[in-house]
Design an enzyme around this catalytic site. Structure first.
Site, PDB file in Angstrom:
ATOM      1  N   HIS A 149       0.870  -1.189   0.000  1.00 20.59           N
ATOM      2  CA  HIS A 149       0.000   0.000   0.000  1.00 20.59           C
ATOM      3  C   HIS A 149       0.908   1.241   0.000  1.00 20.59           C
ATOM      4  O   HIS A 149       2.003   1.192   0.552  1.00 20.59           O
ATOM      5  CB  HIS A 149      -0.851  -0.056   1.269  1.00 20.59           C
ATOM      6  CG  HIS A 149      -1.929   0.966   1.376  1.00 20.59           C
ATOM      7  ND1 HIS A 149      -1.702   2.275   1.729  1.00 20.59           N
ATOM      8  CD2 HIS A 149      -3.267   0.859   1.202  1.00 20.59           C
ATOM      9  CE1 HIS A 149      -2.858   2.928   1.766  1.00 20.59           C
ATOM     10  NE2 HIS A 149      -3.822   2.102   1.439  1.00 20.59           N
ATOM     11  N   LYS A 170     -10.629  -0.344  10.442  1.00 21.63           N
ATOM     12  CA  LYS A 170     -10.814  -1.530   9.592  1.00 21.63           C
ATOM     13  C   LYS A 170     -11.167  -2.749  10.424  1.00 21.63           C
ATOM     14  O   LYS A 170     -11.326  -3.850   9.896  1.00 21.63           O
ATOM     15  CB  LYS A 170      -9.542  -1.802   8.792  1.00 21.63           C
ATOM     16  CG  LYS A 170      -9.198  -0.713   7.779  1.00 21.63           C
ATOM     17  CD  LYS A 170      -7.979  -1.099   6.978  1.00 21.63           C
ATOM     18  CE  LYS A 170      -7.362   0.056   6.244  1.00 21.63           C
ATOM     19  NZ  LYS A 170      -8.113   0.497   5.071  1.00 21.63           N
ATOM     20  N   CYS A 197      -4.789   2.407  -3.628  1.00 18.22           N
ATOM     21  CA  CYS A 197      -3.524   2.868  -3.028  1.00 18.22           C
ATOM     22  C   CYS A 197      -2.410   1.848  -3.212  1.00 18.22           C
ATOM     23  O   CYS A 197      -1.546   1.691  -2.344  1.00 18.22           O
ATOM     24  CB  CYS A 197      -3.694   3.211  -1.548  1.00 18.22           C
ATOM     25  SG  CYS A 197      -4.790   4.573  -1.251  1.00 18.22           S
ATOM     26  N   GLN A 245      -4.638  -5.122   7.036  1.00 16.71           N
ATOM     27  CA  GLN A 245      -5.642  -6.074   6.527  1.00 16.71           C
ATOM     28  C   GLN A 245      -5.531  -7.444   7.214  1.00 16.71           C
ATOM     29  O   GLN A 245      -6.228  -8.376   6.800  1.00 16.71           O
ATOM     30  CB  GLN A 245      -5.491  -6.247   5.011  1.00 16.71           C
ATOM     31  CG  GLN A 245      -5.689  -4.982   4.206  1.00 16.71           C
ATOM     32  CD  GLN A 245      -7.113  -4.420   4.261  1.00 16.71           C
ATOM     33  OE1 GLN A 245      -8.052  -5.073   4.729  1.00 16.71           O
ATOM     34  NE2 GLN A 245      -7.279  -3.199   3.800  1.00 16.71           N
ATOM     35  N   ASP A 276       2.911  -4.453   8.138  1.00 14.96           N
ATOM     36  CA  ASP A 276       1.719  -3.635   7.931  1.00 14.96           C
ATOM     37  C   ASP A 276       0.541  -4.578   8.132  1.00 14.96           C
ATOM     38  O   ASP A 276       0.242  -5.413   7.280  1.00 14.96           O
ATOM     39  CB  ASP A 276       1.735  -3.038   6.527  1.00 14.96           C
ATOM     40  CG  ASP A 276       0.391  -2.414   6.141  1.00 14.96           C
ATOM     41  OD1 ASP A 276      -0.570  -2.542   6.925  1.00 14.96           O
ATOM     42  OD2 ASP A 276       0.296  -1.833   5.054  1.00 14.96           O
TER      43      ASP A 276
END
Ligand code: PLP
Length: 418
Positions: free
Chosen positions: A132, A236, A375, A213, A210
């Site tokens: 991203h 999220k 993104c 997700q 990261d």
């Protein structure tokens, strides 16, 4: 009854959906909302909104400062949420949980503090082609300033990281940090971070995940992974916007300089110089997002009650079904690997129908999906695609939602005479 029910999801999805009033509405007259954009931002259950409104209506005061009951109550709630997050990701100490605004700010914090202090000419930071922008741009900005090199792990045609190239980087380059997404927001690929972290450490490099997700969808245990930094966003994972987390190993955070200066992050200030507060406050300058932190704590409670393994199992059923149904559509191609190596999202392209047109036509049917580069422009360039249409799933989605998506796609094709 949905196919999900028949396939024995471990969760009572209809009861869960009742916690999310936003799902129970029509997007357009006669078109019930089918929300398939949780990878961008998930919906929030009543429990999260209640926790925030109780705080705002009855307990609000600034934290850490007041010597009166109300401020102490606000501080207790704010810090209790931090403890919930600590337990959720199994960090050793509350001091390792830094509140930020989102994943983006967490990555910028590591780049701006650890990176600026530790990276220079001759050093290498390893990212991947599927990242991203929030895990690319902060490093590019810093590389311009500090003169280090960025290497990108290539992505295979199937949507997996090229691990042989990763190993070569680690063996042949002076790598100081690897920063890679756990789950791709476009391909859905679940990257094998546990092994990658072991390899990075063996080569003397730190590893940042990261987790934007992954943390919302599967159990992430920072001690079991032995990861050095983990970034994620509250919005999220059923929490509010405006609150995110940076986990960092205490020994690293202790050695890092502050990222932002101001109130709360200092122990002592004179006109000549200042001394920094203890962790985690050294990295939390100014009045924080108190209600949002409390909301995140409630979201963690909510997900914890459902059980992360149950959430993952349910989503696997929905994603597997989506892969099956979408692959029936002529001329439609889902990006990324098979269902056993993915989670959460199905991004696709269709012959003769642009991604944005698709999303607009699906909206007319009440189906909310996202179109664009999500993104992740370098990843789209890798596949020579200007854009994809992405349907993403969370714990409240069912196979009936997938059926609605597929039906809407067929209707869109008909409209275009395909
Ligand atoms: N990383 C990944 C994998 C994402 O999917 C996103 C958001 O979509 C981000 C980082 C950035 O998250 P935020 O906008 O909450 O900072």
């Amino acid at each position: 009854m949905t196919k999900t029910d028949q396939l024995t999801s471990p969760l009572d999805i209809q009861a869960i959906r009742a916690d999310f009033p936003v799902l129970n509405q029509e997007a357009h007259p006669g078109k019930p909302l089918v929300f398939l954009d949780s990878a961008a931002s998930s919906q929030k259950p009543r429990q999260v909104v209640d926790a925030m409104s109780t705080y705002l209506l009855h307990d609000h005061a600034n934290v850490h400062r007041g010597i009166y009951a109300l401020s102490e109550r606000a501080t207790d709630a704010y810090e209790a949420a931090r403890e919930k997050v600590r337990v959720f990701i199994n960090a050793r100490s509350r001091r390792e949980i830094i509140y930020t605004r989102n994943t983006t700010e967490s990555v910028n914090l590591v780049a701006g503090s650890w990176g600026r202090a530790n990276l220079g000419p001759g050093d290498v930071v390893v990212l991947s082609e599927m990242e991203h922008h929030s895990n690319i741009v902060p490093w590019q900005l810093l590389a311009e300033e500090r003169g280090f090199t960025i290497r990108y792990i290539p992505v295979t045609d199937e949507g997996l990281l090229d691990l042989a190239a990763y190993e070569t980087f680690l063996q042949q380059e002076p790598v100081k940090l690897v920063s890679v997404m756990h789950v791709s927001n476009v391909l859905g690929t679940v990257n094998p971070v546990a092994g990658m972290i072991r390899q990075a450490h063996a080569a003397g490099a730190l590893f940042m995940i990261d987790g934007a997700q992954s943390v919302p969808h599967l159990a992430v245990d920072v001690q079991a992974l032995d990861v050095d930094f983990l970034a994620f966003s509250g919005h999220k994972m059923a929490g509010p916007t405006g609150i995110g987390v940076l986990y960092g190993k205490r020994v690293l955070l202790e050695a890092m300089p502050p990222y932002m200066g101001g109130g709360d992050m200092i122990r002592r200030v004179t006109l000549e110089k200042s001394e920094w507060n203890d962790l985690p406050y050294k990295f939390e300058a100014g009045t924080p997002a108190i209600a949002e932190a409390i909301g995140l704590g409630a979201a963690v409670d909510y997900l914890g009650t459902l059980g992360m393994d149950n959430i993952l199992a349910h989503e696997q059923i929905v994603v597997e079904y989506a892969m099956e149904r979408l692959s029936e559509i002529p001329g439609l191609k889902v990006l990324g690997p098979g269902p056993d190596r993915r989670n959460g999202v199905t991004a696709f392209v269709m012959q003769d129908l642009h991604a944005h047109d698709t999303a607009q036509l699906l909206d007319m049917e009440g189906v909310a999906v996202r179109a664009g580069h999500h993104c992740a422009m370098p990843l789209h360039q890798r596949y020579c695609l200007p854009a994809t249409t992405r349907a993403s799933y969370y714990v409240y989605n069912t196979t009936a939602d997938v059926d609605a998506l597929v039906e809407a796609i067929y209707n869109a094709r008909k409209l275009f005479g395909i």
